[in-house]
Design an enzyme around this catalytic site. Sequence first.
Site, PDB file in Angstrom:
ATOM      1  N   GLU A 248       0.827  -1.214   0.000  1.00  0.00           N
ATOM      2  CA  GLU A 248       0.000   0.000   0.000  1.00  0.00           C
ATOM      3  C   GLU A 248       0.856   1.257   0.000  1.00  0.00           C
ATOM      4  OE1 GLU A 248      -2.685  -1.090  -1.015  1.00  0.00           O
ATOM      5  OE2 GLU A 248      -4.140  -0.501   0.510  1.00  0.00           O
TER       6      GLU A 248
ATOM      7  N   THR B  78      -6.526   9.146  -6.021  1.00  0.00           N
ATOM      8  CA  THR B  78      -6.488   9.181  -4.557  1.00  0.00           C
ATOM      9  C   THR B  78      -5.909  10.524  -4.083  1.00  0.00           C
ATOM     10  OG1 THR B  78      -6.157   6.796  -4.529  1.00  0.00           O
ATOM     11  CG2 THR B  78      -5.704   7.953  -2.496  1.00  0.00           C
TER      12      THR B  78
END
Lengths: 306, 306
Positions: free
Chosen positions: B128, B181
């Site tokens: 991540e 994002t």
Amino acid sequence: MNEIKVFCPATIANLSCGFDVLGLCLDNVGDEMIIRKTEEKGIKITKIEGATLPLETEKNVAGVALLAMLEATKPDFGFEIEIYKHIKAGSGIGSSAASSAGAVFGANELLRNPFTRKELVQFAMQGEKLASGNAHADNVAPALLGGFTLVRSSNPLDIIKIKSPDLLYATVIHPQIELKTSDARSVLKQNVSLKSAITQWGNVGGLIAGLYTEDYDLIGRSLHDEIVEPLRSVLIPGFDLIKKAAYESGALGSGISGSGPSIFALSKGKENAQNIAKAMCAVYDEIHLPYEIHVCKVNDEGMRVL
Amino acid sequence: MNEIKVFCPATIANLSCGFDVLGLCLDNVGDEMIIRKTEEKGIKITKIEGATLPLETEKNVAGVALLAMLEATKPDFGFEIEIYKHIKAGSGIGSSAASSAGAVFGANELLRNPFTRKELVQFAMQGEKLASGNAHADNVAPALLGGFTLVRSSNPLDIIKIKSPDLLYATVIHPQIELKTSDARSVLKQNVSLKSAITQWGNVGGLIAGLYTEDYDLIGRSLHDEIVEPLRSVLIPGFDLIKKAAYESGALGSGISGSGPSIFALSKGKENAQNIAKAMCAVYDEIHLPYEIHVCKVNDEGMRVL
């Protein structure tokens, strides 16, 4: 039944991360009240022992709470109230809440329980409104329902009762200083960083999860407050020392009770709670500050008939 | 065992009130991965189908996650990875998390499980970090553990798995638009009002309580977000209409999945979930916006061997 005597427990609101939403109910610290049916309608407060508080119904939190209840159910008789205060006003363990909740709980019993305990919260909140200007449920909810309570929402009122893990004890020390709720509120900031807020709601989630799973360590890890405690704790003498002493004596967590000045610690088992009490007392003994100390199991029953 | 095939489920992070701390695992939407032992040490990604992603180990989230794990346990063999992507990158349902978590889960099985699923989270988080610059656990935790996960704290890592109520379903609609994002993060404000933060942590507490008590209504009442959703939802076409359609078709709650653009709704039972899907699709059909739709039971098992 024409007369009832009730135990009105003290409570701890806020509980570190749970500012304005969480509370718990204490055992063996609380007031007693006698509620009596009278032929004459209306409410009379006939006796108050242990504190100097107004006898006029409209100026007394118990009177105001019961008035709110009688507006919703109009019995053809009245009530007389006697209040025996043991919880000191301004101690931060729900003194006004005990009286407000006790009045409606006792009268509801005499009326053969037209309201559930949860429904009584809204009436008791009117007493809190008189006491602090704010109709909050943080203390009256745990006083009435016992265990832990989460006020998910105040408007509309949405309260969740959570059973206390069996071995959970609270130690509460009350330094004999005056700390006004208004002062404790004035140090708060209107805005908080998103980062701190996320930490706080992670901890609220952890605390609730810890209560449901009876995971004492998780309860302990979650009992932190990086938003309100840093601002308020400076108003309480020796706060950091008391907290340190509590942790060193086995506390799962420790923080400000309500808006202070009392400081609470939660622990697993009575022995830990007693050791924490000793350690806390030693701190205030050292600086010659008078205090009261309480060691209580968390009271899962709440308000009860004596 | 020299080879394993794993199902790598999609996940929903944030879940309205639980920004940055809550997530859930989906059933029947996910990638597949094959992990194979090799005599040669190190990691080789030999095949990626369904997406254009780098094959170089250090540039691929699955590679980076597994590298982190191999640093902690140094086997005398290596791994080959094949990735069959079904979750679209940038959809907001944990595409990178599925690959990161899948790689470490599969390799751990081949190593005969030296790590618990919870311990694998820290390795998967490194994937991540490569994907978003931030080693967060919001998606890898539910992908690995299943059900609902609460990331109480990121540092030190403290994750609580909460079983999903049996009848809880998710409907997810993914509008085919690109929403970075970084853009979704840039609309956030650094500070929030204390009042909103209190509302939010009341709701987080309510949601956790609702999950433990399988109280679907309480889950629904708690699924609100007055902090992040108002800022981010404007980036998603038709958000308000989709949400309205979901509520009118029986949703308990609805909000942005992860950082979007997918929108989720939770409901009780498959029939509600399917009705919600129809109503959501009708909104995007009306404005001619292409989409993908998923109806899934919440997956309490998480990652699994096929």
